[in-house]
Design a protein around this motif. Sequence first.
Motif, mmCIF file in Angstrom:
data_model
loop_
_atom_site.group_PDB
_atom_site.id
_atom_site.type_symbol
_atom_site.label_atom_id
_atom_site.label_comp_id
_atom_site.label_asym_id
_atom_site.label_seq_id
_atom_site.Cartn_x
_atom_site.Cartn_y
_atom_site.Cartn_z
ATOM 1 N N ASP A 46 0.852 -1.187 0.000
ATOM 2 C CA ASP A 46 0.000 0.000 0.000
ATOM 3 C C ASP A 46 0.888 1.238 0.000
ATOM 4 O O ASP A 46 2.113 1.143 0.081
ATOM 5 C CB ASP A 46 -1.002 -0.042 1.162
ATOM 6 C CG ASP A 46 -0.346 0.091 2.519
ATOM 7 O OD1 ASP A 46 0.403 1.070 2.736
ATOM 8 O OD2 ASP A 46 -0.571 -0.797 3.373
ATOM 9 N N SER A 47 0.259 2.414 -0.106
ATOM 10 C CA SER A 47 1.007 3.646 -0.395
ATOM 11 C C SER A 47 2.053 4.009 0.667
ATOM 12 O O SER A 47 2.989 4.729 0.394
ATOM 13 C CB SER A 47 0.033 4.811 -0.568
ATOM 14 O OG SER A 47 -0.642 5.043 0.658
ATOM 15 N N THR A 50 5.280 2.250 -0.866
ATOM 16 C CA THR A 50 5.631 2.224 -2.295
ATOM 17 C C THR A 50 7.067 2.688 -2.539
ATOM 18 O O THR A 50 7.840 2.010 -3.225
ATOM 19 C CB THR A 50 4.642 3.092 -3.107
ATOM 20 O OG1 THR A 50 3.314 2.697 -2.755
ATOM 21 C CG2 THR A 50 4.850 2.898 -4.606
ATOM 22 N N GLU A 64 1.080 -0.864 -6.420
ATOM 23 C CA GLU A 64 0.458 -0.263 -5.231
ATOM 24 C C GLU A 64 -1.023 -0.605 -5.203
ATOM 25 O O GLU A 64 -1.711 -0.444 -6.197
ATOM 26 C CB GLU A 64 0.650 1.262 -5.279
ATOM 27 C CG GLU A 64 0.124 1.968 -4.037
ATOM 28 C CD GLU A 64 0.340 3.489 -4.105
ATOM 29 O OE1 GLU A 64 1.509 3.913 -4.106
ATOM 30 O OE2 GLU A 64 -0.670 4.220 -4.161
ATOM 31 N N PHE A 65 -1.474 -1.099 -4.049
ATOM 32 C CA PHE A 65 -2.907 -1.377 -3.931
ATOM 33 C C PHE A 65 -3.539 -0.404 -2.943
ATOM 34 O O PHE A 65 -2.847 0.179 -2.094
ATOM 35 C CB PHE A 65 -3.180 -2.838 -3.535
ATOM 36 C CG PHE A 65 -2.716 -3.237 -2.148
ATOM 37 C CD1 PHE A 65 -1.454 -3.763 -1.928
ATOM 38 C CD2 PHE A 65 -3.580 -3.098 -1.048
ATOM 39 C CE1 PHE A 65 -1.046 -4.141 -0.659
ATOM 40 C CE2 PHE A 65 -3.179 -3.473 0.228
ATOM 41 C CZ PHE A 65 -1.905 -3.992 0.428
ATOM 42 N N SER A 66 -4.847 -0.219 -3.078
ATOM 43 C CA SER A 66 -5.558 0.657 -2.141
ATOM 44 C C SER A 66 -7.038 0.354 -2.240
ATOM 45 O O SER A 66 -7.510 -0.172 -3.254
ATOM 46 C CB SER A 66 -5.313 2.128 -2.487
ATOM 47 O OG SER A 66 -5.806 2.401 -3.779
ATOM 48 N N LEU A 70 -6.677 -5.241 -3.654
ATOM 49 C CA LEU A 70 -5.493 -6.114 -3.636
ATOM 50 C C LEU A 70 -5.700 -7.404 -4.418
ATOM 51 O O LEU A 70 -4.885 -7.768 -5.273
ATOM 52 C CB LEU A 70 -5.115 -6.443 -2.183
ATOM 53 C CG LEU A 70 -4.055 -7.539 -2.014
ATOM 54 C CD1 LEU A 70 -2.709 -7.086 -2.580
ATOM 55 C CD2 LEU A 70 -3.906 -7.921 -0.545
#
Length: 350
Positions: A46-47, A50, A64-66, A70
């Motif tokens: 996540d951010s 990163t 990057e997931f948010s 995911l």
Amino acid sequence: MKIDVLFENCDAVLITSPQNLQYFSGFAGGEGFCLLSHSSKTIFVDSRYTVEAVSECKGFEVVEFSGGNLFELITAQLNKISAKVIAYEDLCLTVATFNQMKDKLDGISFVPLGDKADIIRSIKTDEEIALLRKAERIGDMAFKQVLPMIKLGMTENDLAAELEYQMRKSGASGTSFDTIAVSGKKTAMPHGRPDEKKLEYGDFVTMDFGCIYKGYCSDMTRTVVMGEASSKQIEVYNTVLAAQLEGLKTIKAGVVAKDADYAARRIIEDAGYGSYFGHSLGHGVGLMIHEQPNLSPRSETVLVPNMIVTCEPGIYIQDFGGVRIEDMVAVKENGCENLTSSTKELIICG
Ligand SMILES: [Mn+2]
């Protein structure tokens, strides 16, 4: 390549534990999902992580997931590499996350990774050994700094705090486990916890502590006596020391772990204290404080050069006290390299 063993019965491995994330991707942030296959290396973070992942994970695609996407992102990657079977970290993944994975990763079947990653990590590279050597040296330095501070009336909490402070001052990023600094009858508990108890005349004081340096753990134990040692204390101490030295003499490549355990245990048994040594002789150390191999009475593991293990026999007698002496060593072809340098002669403090 030794990591090929990971893919024996799967198309890809989903790495989720902090130690395996660091080992296989270089990512030291602790929280992320790393998907490894023969042909691709992807890490999902996540951010918060990163920037770190981009700098630490050489050769990896960083995704990057948010906002709960995911598993969509992982699915996309699995489709891209045509992976149908993935191995998961059954030894440490929570049941909740596993159930979520099964639910959200449609059409994928799952196989447990088991201890494959642990076995790979048990044999260290020269770079890893250098970091472990440095981590253990920080522990040695802390012990040297703290030894003159050990005085009658000091609390166990004070002692634990000083050890931790000195390790941090010498470059450690933290402790590798909760510092054990116990005294008097409490030393009969191998993993006793420090509290407000004051160090008293005649007490054994056991300090079992370690730090983390660049992700790698250290581990050492020393036992001292306050004021004056009784003849029984000297006898127990010398028995543990003789067992520890015998263990060190036995640890080398080709030896079966349980035989190293027994070499030390026999000394304690012969002295009549066999029933007071309940735990194993030692354990592997690396990115985790306890890892493969186990030097237990049942371990059939054959020691291999560049495994890192502890040698830590002890005698623990209820209502009297206990002694443990622990070094961390690197297994070599003809013996072992002791990474710990603090003296093991019985030290009288106070
Ligand atoms: Mn240990």
